[in-house]
Design an enzyme around this catalytic site. Structure first.
Site, mmCIF file in Angstrom:
data_model
loop_
_atom_site.group_PDB
_atom_site.id
_atom_site.type_symbol
_atom_site.label_atom_id
_atom_site.label_comp_id
_atom_site.label_asym_id
_atom_site.label_seq_id
_atom_site.Cartn_x
_atom_site.Cartn_y
_atom_site.Cartn_z
ATOM 1 N N ASP A 95 0.794 -1.233 0.000
ATOM 2 C CA ASP A 95 0.000 0.000 0.000
ATOM 3 C C ASP A 95 0.832 1.291 0.000
ATOM 4 O O ASP A 95 0.337 2.352 -0.335
ATOM 5 C CB ASP A 95 -0.941 0.029 1.219
ATOM 6 C CG ASP A 95 -0.190 -0.139 2.543
ATOM 7 O OD1 ASP A 95 1.040 -0.294 2.512
ATOM 8 O OD2 ASP A 95 -0.840 -0.117 3.605
ATOM 9 N N HIS A 96 2.122 1.197 0.375
ATOM 10 C CA HIS A 96 2.882 2.431 0.613
ATOM 11 C C HIS A 96 3.607 2.969 -0.618
ATOM 12 O O HIS A 96 4.139 4.076 -0.572
ATOM 13 C CB HIS A 96 3.917 2.197 1.716
ATOM 14 C CG HIS A 96 3.377 2.430 3.096
ATOM 15 N ND1 HIS A 96 2.329 1.721 3.616
ATOM 16 C CD2 HIS A 96 3.742 3.308 4.063
ATOM 17 C CE1 HIS A 96 2.073 2.148 4.841
ATOM 18 N NE2 HIS A 96 2.916 3.110 5.133
ATOM 19 N N ASP A 160 4.184 -1.032 11.222
ATOM 20 C CA ASP A 160 3.659 0.278 10.830
ATOM 21 C C ASP A 160 3.030 0.906 12.070
ATOM 22 O O ASP A 160 2.350 0.215 12.832
ATOM 23 C CB ASP A 160 2.597 0.128 9.737
ATOM 24 C CG ASP A 160 2.206 1.475 9.174
ATOM 25 O OD1 ASP A 160 2.791 1.888 8.161
ATOM 26 O OD2 ASP A 160 1.317 2.125 9.775
ATOM 27 N N ARG A 448 -1.654 12.233 10.282
ATOM 28 C CA ARG A 448 -0.443 13.032 10.551
ATOM 29 C C ARG A 448 -0.424 14.264 9.660
ATOM 30 O O ARG A 448 -0.805 14.181 8.492
ATOM 31 C CB ARG A 448 0.811 12.208 10.264
ATOM 32 C CG ARG A 448 0.913 11.068 11.223
ATOM 33 C CD ARG A 448 2.315 10.559 11.430
ATOM 34 N NE ARG A 448 2.246 9.755 12.638
ATOM 35 C CZ ARG A 448 2.981 8.676 12.868
ATOM 36 N NH1 ARG A 448 3.883 8.299 12.003
ATOM 37 N NH2 ARG A 448 2.836 8.003 13.986
ATOM 38 N N SER A 643 12.662 5.941 16.327
ATOM 39 C CA SER A 643 11.921 4.784 15.828
ATOM 40 C C SER A 643 12.811 3.539 15.875
ATOM 41 O O SER A 643 14.027 3.633 15.722
ATOM 42 C CB SER A 643 11.420 5.041 14.404
ATOM 43 O OG SER A 643 12.506 5.020 13.529
ATOM 44 N N ARG A 645 14.189 1.352 14.209
ATOM 45 C CA ARG A 645 14.592 1.003 12.847
ATOM 46 C C ARG A 645 15.743 -0.012 12.910
ATOM 47 O O ARG A 645 16.821 0.295 13.408
ATOM 48 C CB ARG A 645 15.071 2.303 12.218
ATOM 49 C CG ARG A 645 15.234 2.316 10.779
ATOM 50 C CD ARG A 645 15.481 3.738 10.325
ATOM 51 N NE ARG A 645 14.372 4.637 10.628
ATOM 52 C CZ ARG A 645 14.473 5.958 10.587
ATOM 53 N NH1 ARG A 645 15.606 6.536 10.292
ATOM 54 N NH2 ARG A 645 13.424 6.705 10.850
HETATM 55 S S1 SF4 Z 1 -1.182 6.487 8.105
HETATM 56 FE FE1 SF4 Z 1 0.332 5.125 7.231
HETATM 57 S S2 SF4 Z 1 -0.791 3.240 6.750
HETATM 58 FE FE2 SF4 Z 1 -2.282 4.847 7.080
HETATM 59 S S3 SF4 Z 1 -2.742 5.593 5.038
HETATM 60 FE FE3 SF4 Z 1 -1.196 6.912 5.943
HETATM 61 S S4 SF4 Z 1 0.742 6.040 5.269
HETATM 62 FE FE4 SF4 Z 1 -0.822 4.495 4.932
#
Ligand code: SF4
Length: 755
Positions: A95-96, A160, A448, A643, A645
């Site tokens: 998805d990313h 994630d 975010r 994070s 990582r």
């Molecule tokens: S918050 Fe992360 S998982 Fe959710 S849509 Fe945005 S990038 Fe994708």
């Protein structure tokens, strides 16, 4: 069938005994969170009542989920474990990596072309090791998990930070780094600091323009971006029970923005309805049978102050829609005060783009509530003034929304439907702007909104709100428009006003999908070949790290003495380097390039002791590696915070650094170093940090008798021949000492697997 009923049944079977044992140990009633945590201890039964905020505890999660960007290194590591299959049910979600540009079909085709080798790799590893694979276009990881895998009372980790979304279905679901995911898939326990508990009591009920998103926007305002750190938020109360399951998911999702470990709701009728509506009646029936275990004890909710570390109460009947931002998700402003705040702060009034969707707000309910406004706009003679985009959360939601005419309604007001993927939420957005230097405003239903996150442009003021507020504001084209009170002028110049949005929690005709985009793994993965082009820039198979040579480490070079803050971002930078996440050698060219050299106050400039010249940190280290000389990295306090990582631990190991010697470690990074077989040690006396000189030769002794709680000794040979020697501490337990000796935790697992 995508979900694993026997795993869920096994979890439910052990809950009763574990909860009783935990009640006895703690001597009190339990919250729902504690019931899940104690039911997922690695040990058979709880052996101790854990201290919140201090005890480190081993857990056994039920599931692992990975998104495509982070899955690459997690799976490359897992391949080294020597297992035939993953130890727990796991999935990968593509998805990313899909860039939002012109629309779903073209964008998906272009991503398939551009990311082919990554997708092929992830698909073949998944196929071989029994991992469910969700193809590009299948949807956003967290919506797909909610629709297919989340279950009340379960525990899941995911690579994630918004894995926490599954709390909407009563799960303890936590975002982790790839190394943790690898461990759990390889059959190892997963360690977590026993969290603090924050209770959020919801009274009253949502109505009109206010939606689930406004609950978390309000909570973010109260707790701020740090207020949830180290805590799990448990929502309860009559207001909680009335929120739809996907609405609960929205609230839990954005808990990541206040730093919470995770958030969750108890099992209730809304969750039962959602399980049944998404073709999981069996799970609802199983959950109904152990309902008491899937909520906190009633005494907890009657007297929450006694059981939670902090309690916050919100009356939903009084809650206004909120808009949070810009540049931070905790600047919460009620809509009634928003226009004034825009003018006062000189934020750009013109709204350039409204974006709905993302894993936070892409449910059927979100789309129908927003579409009800789009429909009103059509009937009242309005179109979207701002650009308006829609990212459905999954193919199932998209297909159903298309069938029910919802997408068509959006398109009629000028909306563009993007691929079922993260897109603009993660900066995968080819934004169409005539002048990127202009201060500009956008509003999203995402989670975010830090500077540059969506479009890479520091001039973009991004605000976060519910999808219905985003839709109404996009139609108006103004950040100062309040859809609850204000009028808009339509195509005939008549003043019109929106009525409250209306939606459906689930489709009346049920969900439908032709091809959900799921690929089940092979029954027998033995025959599956994993092909990685040796010339690939983005992927590289890993070789096991070599075992300890059995002697003390002598005559190591100092690579860098880092000064001040050295986070995982300083050790392994993100940004353009992320494309090399699956290629350890290439990404190692960013090793410590952000760290400040204590001897010249510069970043990425260290002395090569072989030539006396200054060079970049990775270059100098590669020069040492070439001639077989090991090195030491010296650091300050809280080295490796940030994070979790795994690249920050793997890169030094790959390039031949032998030890990291610091005043103190951030614990997760310290553990990651140990897992990779690196020596992670601390100055017994932090003042000894000042003894390290630029041209030092460093020896570490005591390794042949390496034991728990026994310090080691570091000896410095300075350029002038003077010697300094001091004690250094470590926190290795017996098992971790074995990791060090074997050259890494995975080397041990592989040995066990091969027998
Ligand atoms: S918050 Fe992360 S998982 Fe959710 S849509 Fe945005 S990038 Fe994708």
């Amino acid at each position: 069938m995508a979900f694993d009923l026997s795993m869920i049944q096994a979890t439910y079977d052990r809950m009763g005994a574990r909860i009783s044992a935990a009640r006895q140990l703690t001597g009190r009633h339990l919250t729902f969170t504690e019931k899940i945590l104690y039911s997922h201890l690695w040990a058979d039964l709880p052996s101790a009542a854990y201290q919140r905020g201090t005890s480190y505890v081993d857990f056994a999660p039920d599931r692992v989920a990975m998104q495509d960007a982070t899955a690459q290194m997690a799976l490359l590591q897992f391949m080294q474990a020597g297992r035939k299959q993953v130890a727990v049910p796991s999935t990968v979600h593509c998805d990313h990596l899909i860039l939002a540009d012109t629309g779903a079909a073209a964008d998906l085709a272009s991503a398939l072309d551009k990311n082919k080798e990554v997708y092929d790799f992830l698909a073949s590893v998944s196929n071989k090791y029994g991992i469910g694979f969700w193809k590009p276009g299948a949807g956003i990881i967290h919506q797909v998990i909610l629709e297919n895998y989340a279950f009340p009372g379960g525990m899941m980790i995911g690579t994630d930070s918004h894995t926490v979304n599954a709390g909407g279905l009563g799960m303890v679901a936590i975002g982790v780094g790839g190394a943790d995911a690898c461990d759990v898939m390889a059959g190892l326990p997963w360690e977590l600091k026993f969290p603090k508990l924050i209770g959020i009591k919801l009274t009253g009920s949502l109505s009109g323009w206010t939606s689930a998103k406004d609950v978390i926007l309000k909570v973010a305002g109260i707790l701020t971006v740090k207020g949830g750190t180290g805590a799990i938020l448990e929502y309860f109360g009559p207001g909680a029970d009335a929120i739809s399951c996907t609405g609960k998911g929205t609230i839990c999702n954005m808990g990541a923005e206040i730093g919470a470990t995770t958030s969750l709701f108890s099992y209730d009728q809304k969750m039962s309805d959602y399980l049944r509506g998404t073709d999981r009646t069996e799970i609802a029936e199983m959950a109904d049978k152990i309902k008491d275990h899937l909520a906190g004890d009633p005494e907890v909710y009657t007297d929450p102050d006694k059981y939670f570390d902090q309690v916050i109460e919100i009356n939903l009947s009084e809650l206004e829609p909120h808009i949070n931002g810009p540049f931070t998700p905790d600047n919460a402003i009620p809509i009634s005060a928003f226009a004034a705040a825009v003018r006062e702060n000189n934020w750009p009034e013109k709204l350039e783009v409204g974006l709905i969707g993302s894993c936070t707000n892409s449910s059927y309910e979100d789309l129908t509530r927003s579409a009800s406004l789009a429909q009103q706009a059509l009937e009242k003679g309005l179109k979207s003034v701002a650009e308006f985009t829609i990212t459905p959360g999954s193919e199932q939601v998209r297909f159903t929304a298309e069938r029910d005419g919802i997408l068509d309604t959006f398109e009629k007001i000028g909306g563009v439907v993007l691929a079922n993927a993260c897109g603009p939420c993660i900066g995968q957005w080819a934004r169409h702007t005539d002048d990127p230097t202009r201060k500009n405003s956008i509003i999203t239903s995402f989670n975010r909104n830090f500077a540059k996150r969506n479009d890479g442009n520091p001039n973009t003021h991004a605000f976060v709100a519910s999808p219905e507020i985003v839709t109404a504001m996009a139609i108006s084209g103004s950040l100062c428009f309040n859809p609850l009170t204000d009028y808009l002028s339509n195509d005939k110049g008549i003043q019109v006003k929106f009525e409250e949005p209306k939606g459906l929690e689930m489709p009346l005709k049920g969900f439908e999908v032709k091809d959900a985009g799921y690929q089940a793994p092979a029954e027998d993965g033995n025959q599956v070949n994993i092909v990685v082009d040796p010339n690939s820039n983005r992927l590289q198979l890993l070789d096991p790290f070599s075992a300890w040579e059995g002697t003390d480490l002598n005559n190591l070079k100092l690579l860098i003495k880092a000064k001040g803050k050295c986070t995982t971002d300083h050790i392994s930078m993100a940004g353009p380097w992320l494309k090399f996440r699956g290629h350890l050698d290439n990404i190692s060219d960013n090793m410590l390039i952000g760290a400040v050299n204590a001897f010249n106050d510069k970043t990425d400039s260290v002395k090569n002791q072989l030539t006396g010249e200054y060079g970049s940190v990775p270059q100098v280290q590669r020069a040492y590696k070439k001639v077989g000389i090991g090195s030491v990295v010296v650091g300050d306090e809280n080295y490796g915070e940030g994070s979790s990582r795994e690249h920050a631990a793997m890169e030094p190991r790959h390039l031949g650094v032998r030890a990291i010697l610091v005043k103190s470690f951030a614990r997760i990074h310290e553990t990651n170093l140990k897992k990779q077989g690196m020596l992670a040690i601390t100055f017994a006396d932090p003042a000894d940090y000042s003894k390290i000189q630029e041209d030092d030769k460093i020896s570490i002794s005591g390794l042949t008798t390496f034991a728990e709680n026994t310090p080691l000794t570091v000896t410095l040979e300075h350029q002038d021949g003077a010697i300094d020697s001091f004690q250094v501490n470590h926190t290795y337990n017996n098992q971790q000492i074995e990791w060090f000796k074997a050259g890494g935790a995975l080397n041990i697992i592989r040995k066990q697997m091969i027998g």
